[in-house]
Design a protein around this motif. Structure first.
Motif, PDB file in Angstrom:
ATOM      1  N   ALA A 170      -3.500 -18.443 -21.919  1.00  0.00           N
ATOM      2  CA  ALA A 170      -4.267 -18.772 -23.129  1.00  0.00           C
ATOM      3  C   ALA A 170      -4.610 -20.253 -23.207  1.00  0.00           C
ATOM      4  N   LEU A 171      -3.698 -21.111 -22.789  1.00  0.00           N
ATOM      5  CA  LEU A 171      -3.943 -22.551 -22.890  1.00  0.00           C
ATOM      6  C   LEU A 171      -4.366 -23.095 -21.530  1.00  0.00           C
ATOM      7  N   SER A 172      -5.299 -24.032 -21.560  1.00  0.00           N
ATOM      8  CA  SER A 172      -5.697 -24.672 -20.301  1.00  0.00           C
ATOM      9  C   SER A 172      -4.506 -25.480 -19.785  1.00  0.00           C
ATOM     10  N   PRO A 173      -4.474 -25.779 -18.496  1.00  0.00           N
ATOM     11  CA  PRO A 173      -3.353 -26.554 -17.966  1.00  0.00           C
ATOM     12  C   PRO A 173      -3.112 -27.853 -18.739  1.00  0.00           C
ATOM     13  N   LEU A 174      -4.173 -28.557 -19.106  1.00  0.00           N
ATOM     14  CA  LEU A 174      -3.994 -29.833 -19.809  1.00  0.00           C
ATOM     15  C   LEU A 174      -3.483 -29.640 -21.229  1.00  0.00           C
ATOM     16  N   THR A 175      -4.044 -28.648 -21.950  1.00  0.00           N
ATOM     17  CA  THR A 175      -3.553 -28.366 -23.300  1.00  0.00           C
ATOM     18  C   THR A 175      -2.094 -27.934 -23.225  1.00  0.00           C
ATOM     19  N   GLY A 176      -1.806 -27.066 -22.258  1.00  0.00           N
ATOM     20  CA  GLY A 176      -0.433 -26.606 -22.073  1.00  0.00           C
ATOM     21  C   GLY A 176       0.508 -27.774 -21.825  1.00  0.00           C
ATOM     22  N   ALA A 177       0.073 -28.706 -20.961  1.00  0.00           N
ATOM     23  CA  ALA A 177       0.903 -29.875 -20.665  1.00  0.00           C
ATOM     24  C   ALA A 177       1.161 -30.680 -21.935  1.00  0.00           C
ATOM     25  N   ALA A 178       0.118 -30.806 -22.767  1.00  0.00           N
ATOM     26  CA  ALA A 178       0.282 -31.563 -24.017  1.00  0.00           C
ATOM     27  C   ALA A 178       1.277 -30.875 -24.942  1.00  0.00           C
ATOM     28  N   VAL A 179       1.222 -29.533 -24.988  1.00  0.00           N
ATOM     29  CA  VAL A 179       2.154 -28.795 -25.845  1.00  0.00           C
ATOM     30  C   VAL A 179       3.592 -28.959 -25.343  1.00  0.00           C
ATOM     31  N   VAL A 180       3.792 -28.815 -24.035  1.00  0.00           N
ATOM     32  CA  VAL A 180       5.149 -28.978 -23.489  1.00  0.00           C
ATOM     33  C   VAL A 180       5.641 -30.408 -23.736  1.00  0.00           C
ATOM     34  N   LEU A 181       4.751 -31.371 -23.533  1.00  0.00           N
ATOM     35  CA  LEU A 181       5.120 -32.775 -23.774  1.00  0.00           C
ATOM     36  C   LEU A 181       5.546 -32.978 -25.229  1.00  0.00           C
ATOM     37  N   ALA A 182       4.828 -32.313 -26.150  1.00  0.00           N
ATOM     38  CA  ALA A 182       5.181 -32.425 -27.569  1.00  0.00           C
ATOM     39  C   ALA A 182       6.594 -31.888 -27.811  1.00  0.00           C
ATOM     40  N   TRP A 183       6.920 -30.759 -27.168  1.00  0.00           N
ATOM     41  CA  TRP A 183       8.279 -30.221 -27.278  1.00  0.00           C
ATOM     42  C   TRP A 183       9.301 -31.226 -26.750  1.00  0.00           C
ATOM     43  N   VAL A 184       8.992 -31.853 -25.630  1.00  0.00           N
ATOM     44  CA  VAL A 184       9.916 -32.836 -25.036  1.00  0.00           C
ATOM     45  C   VAL A 184      10.121 -34.003 -26.004  1.00  0.00           C
ATOM     46  N   VAL A 185       9.016 -34.511 -26.549  1.00  0.00           N
ATOM     47  CA  VAL A 185       9.114 -35.655 -27.469  1.00  0.00           C
ATOM     48  C   VAL A 185       9.966 -35.279 -28.678  1.00  0.00           C
ATOM     49  N   LEU A 186       9.722 -34.072 -29.214  1.00  0.00           N
ATOM     50  CA  LEU A 186      10.489 -33.617 -30.379  1.00  0.00           C
ATOM     51  C   LEU A 186      11.988 -33.525 -30.035  1.00  0.00           C
ATOM     52  N   ALA A 187      12.291 -32.881 -28.908  1.00  0.00           N
ATOM     53  CA  ALA A 187      13.696 -32.692 -28.523  1.00  0.00           C
ATOM     54  C   ALA A 187      14.377 -34.035 -28.246  1.00  0.00           C
ATOM     55  N   VAL A 188      13.641 -34.952 -27.602  1.00  0.00           N
ATOM     56  CA  VAL A 188      14.226 -36.266 -27.312  1.00  0.00           C
ATOM     57  C   VAL A 188      14.463 -37.041 -28.611  1.00  0.00           C
ATOM     58  N   ALA A 189      13.534 -36.904 -29.564  1.00  0.00           N
ATOM     59  CA  ALA A 189      13.722 -37.587 -30.844  1.00  0.00           C
ATOM     60  C   ALA A 189      14.969 -37.057 -31.558  1.00  0.00           C
ATOM     61  N   VAL A 190      15.140 -35.740 -31.568  1.00  0.00           N
ATOM     62  CA  VAL A 190      16.316 -35.151 -32.229  1.00  0.00           C
ATOM     63  C   VAL A 190      17.592 -35.570 -31.492  1.00  0.00           C
ATOM     64  N   SER A 191      17.570 -35.505 -30.156  1.00  0.00           N
ATOM     65  CA  SER A 191      18.784 -35.835 -29.402  1.00  0.00           C
ATOM     66  C   SER A 191      19.140 -37.314 -29.559  1.00  0.00           C
ATOM     67  N   THR A 192      18.135 -38.183 -29.616  1.00  0.00           N
ATOM     68  CA  THR A 192      18.407 -39.615 -29.784  1.00  0.00           C
ATOM     69  C   THR A 192      19.041 -39.889 -31.147  1.00  0.00           C
ATOM     70  N   THR A 193      18.486 -39.245 -32.180  1.00  0.00           N
ATOM     71  CA  THR A 193      19.034 -39.425 -33.525  1.00  0.00           C
ATOM     72  C   THR A 193      20.477 -38.931 -33.583  1.00  0.00           C
TER      73      THR A 193
END
Lengths: 241, 234
Positions: free
Chosen positions: A211-234
């Motif tokens: 459903a998602l293009s490779p680039l959109t998909g990459a952006a979505v996965v990156l968003a998950w990473v940023v969110l998880a890293v923010a929570v883990s850092t806090t």
């Protein structure tokens, strides 16, 4: 980059490379991936399986190795009281945590490029064909990017959970049971980190997987990473070590 | 050099530390004594930035540990165990700690020599004895040749020879102008080692002063300790 940051990335890299579990995981993943590439290449109909399909299909399974890598890199801190040594040597926690993730990303990227490259080469031999250079580079780039982001996501989850088995169990249940079940049933599954990233490494995917293009998909996965890293850092900043 | 000021720590409803204040000075060995569970480790962990206090401060030369510019050169910390992952070799462990402080690799050999662990440097930490693990932790603490040493129960797990070695070593550190703060629940072992004494019981400091002041008219430090802590019903 500050003096500390550079030193601490170096220290975390030294730490990561001297942990036998990281080499064994990376090596085991490489071997498993190459063997799967051989199997996929040999199982395909003559003329029907492309080298890239056979070489990239193992990623769906060998991402387990990168999930383990991410988890172990973090939870090994909690063995033998090593975290105390880490924090008395590198007491600024946000910097230390991010330094660890940077060194882990470098290691994972290197391991992923080697693993995917080897799988495509092996698949080429079995199928008796070659992928074009552009296609091969695109395949390696997408798959290695996906695997590196998956490693980071796993590391961040492990930093929140702090224990190897629960972190690993949760991630594996998501990637191999809950993810596949949900993607057959609900639309929001398109945006979960496994499904969203699918076309990064398997461009020919269809249905919700495509459903998602490779680039959109990459952006979505990156968003998950940023969110998880923010929570883990806090969490890492606030909790007693 | 190390200043603990009105530290209070709660965990849930439990009061772990209550208004704990004391100092450890340069050129002196300060013994932080108390029974198990009195709050010694909690205090040291807050001093080292590992745990967060509920209120109060713990400062190293006027600065919180986490804000130190060069922590390894300021404070060497030895907490329980080896502080190392069991699957790394002793040398690999020291290598990454040295990297964190920008300390040259030859210093790793020096500290291995100093704690008499050179022969086991290539062995995995999982194969170390308790005493070897403690010596590895001390080696890591000494990498930056720190101004202060903070040691939690440093003689636990050491054989008599090891205890004698560490006593002499700590006296020499203090004599050279460094600060030494050590915790222990073993009073008898320490009276020849410490200059200043802080006694903690049930999260509160019940006495502090020089060894002579604390011992006072009693026969020795151990007697003084039990006189000071027994009233609170241990």
């Amino acid at each position: 980059m500050s003096h500390d940051t550079r030193r601490w990335i170096h220290a975390e890299t030294t730490k990561l490379w001297s942990l036998p579990a990281t080499h064994l995981t990376a090596l085991g993943t490489l071997v498993a991936s190459a063997m799967l590439a051989i199997a996929f290449g040999a199982a395909g109909r003559p003329g029907g399986t492309t080298v890239l399909d056979a070489g990239l299909a193992p990623v769906g399974y060998t991402q387990v190795g990168f999930i383990i890598l991410g988890v172990v890199a973090v939870t090994s801190e909690y063995s033998g009281g090593q975290l105390r040594t880490t924090l008395t040597a590198m007491p600024r926690r946000t910097t230390q945590h991010l330094a660890k993730l940077v060194s882990l990303a470098q290691f994972a990227l290197l391991a992923a490029v080697i693993t995917v490259l080897a799988s495509i080469v092996v698949a080429g031999v079995v199928v008796g064909d070659q992928a074009s250079l552009t296609e091969a580079l695109r395949g390696i780039g997408g798959a290695a990017g996906y695997l590196t982001l998956t490693t980071l996501l796993s590391a961040a989850v492990a930093a929140i959970v702090r224990r190897t088995i629960p972190a690993l169990a949760g991630l594996l249940v998501h990637y191999f049971i809950a993810g596949p079940l949900l993607r057959d049933r609900t639309d929001f599954a398109t945006y979960l980190p496994d499904t969203a990233g699918y076309r990064m490494w398997f461009p020919g995917a269809t249905g919700r997987l495509g459903a998602l293009s490779p680039l959109t998909g990459a952006a979505v996965v990156l968003a998950w990473v940023v969110l998880a890293v923010a929570v883990s850092t806090t969490a890492f900043r606030r909790r007693d070590a | 050099m190390l200043k603990i000021d009105r530290l209070t720590k709660r965990r849930g409803s439990a009061l772990i530390l209550s208004d704990v204040s004391f100092e450890a000075r340069r050129g002196r060995v300060t013994g932080f004594l108390g029974p198990n569970g009195a709050g010694k480790s909690s205090t040291l962990r807050i001093l080292l930035g590992l745990d967060h206090p509920t209120s109060g401060t713990a400062l190293v030369d006027g600065v919180r540990f986490a804000a130190l510019r060069d922590p390894l050169a300021k404070v060497g910390a030895v907490l329980d165990g080896s502080g190392a992952h069991r699957s790394r070799t002793g040398r690999a462990h020291l290598n990454w700690v040295a990297a964190a402080g920008g300390i040259p690799r030859r210093r790793v050999d020096e500290v291995l020599e100093l704690v008499e662990l050179s022969g086991a440097a290539r062995k995995r930490v999982g194969g170390y004895s308790l005493g070897m693990g403690r010596r590895l932790a001390l080696a890591a603490a000494l990498l930056g040749d720190p101004e202060a040493l903070v040691l939690d129960e440093p003689i636990n797990g050491l054989d008599p020879e090891g205890i004698r070695w560490i006593r002499t070593f700590l006296r020499e550190r203090a004599a050279a102008g460094h600060t030494v703060l050590l915790s222990s629940h073993l009073m008898g072992e320490l009276s020849e080692t410490v200059d200043d004494v802080v006694i903690i019981n049930r999260g509160r400091v019940v006495a502090q002063g020089t060894l002579a002041e604390i011992t006072g008219a009693r026969r020795n430090l151990e007697d003084a300790f039990f006189a000071l802590t027994s009233g609170s019903g241990r």
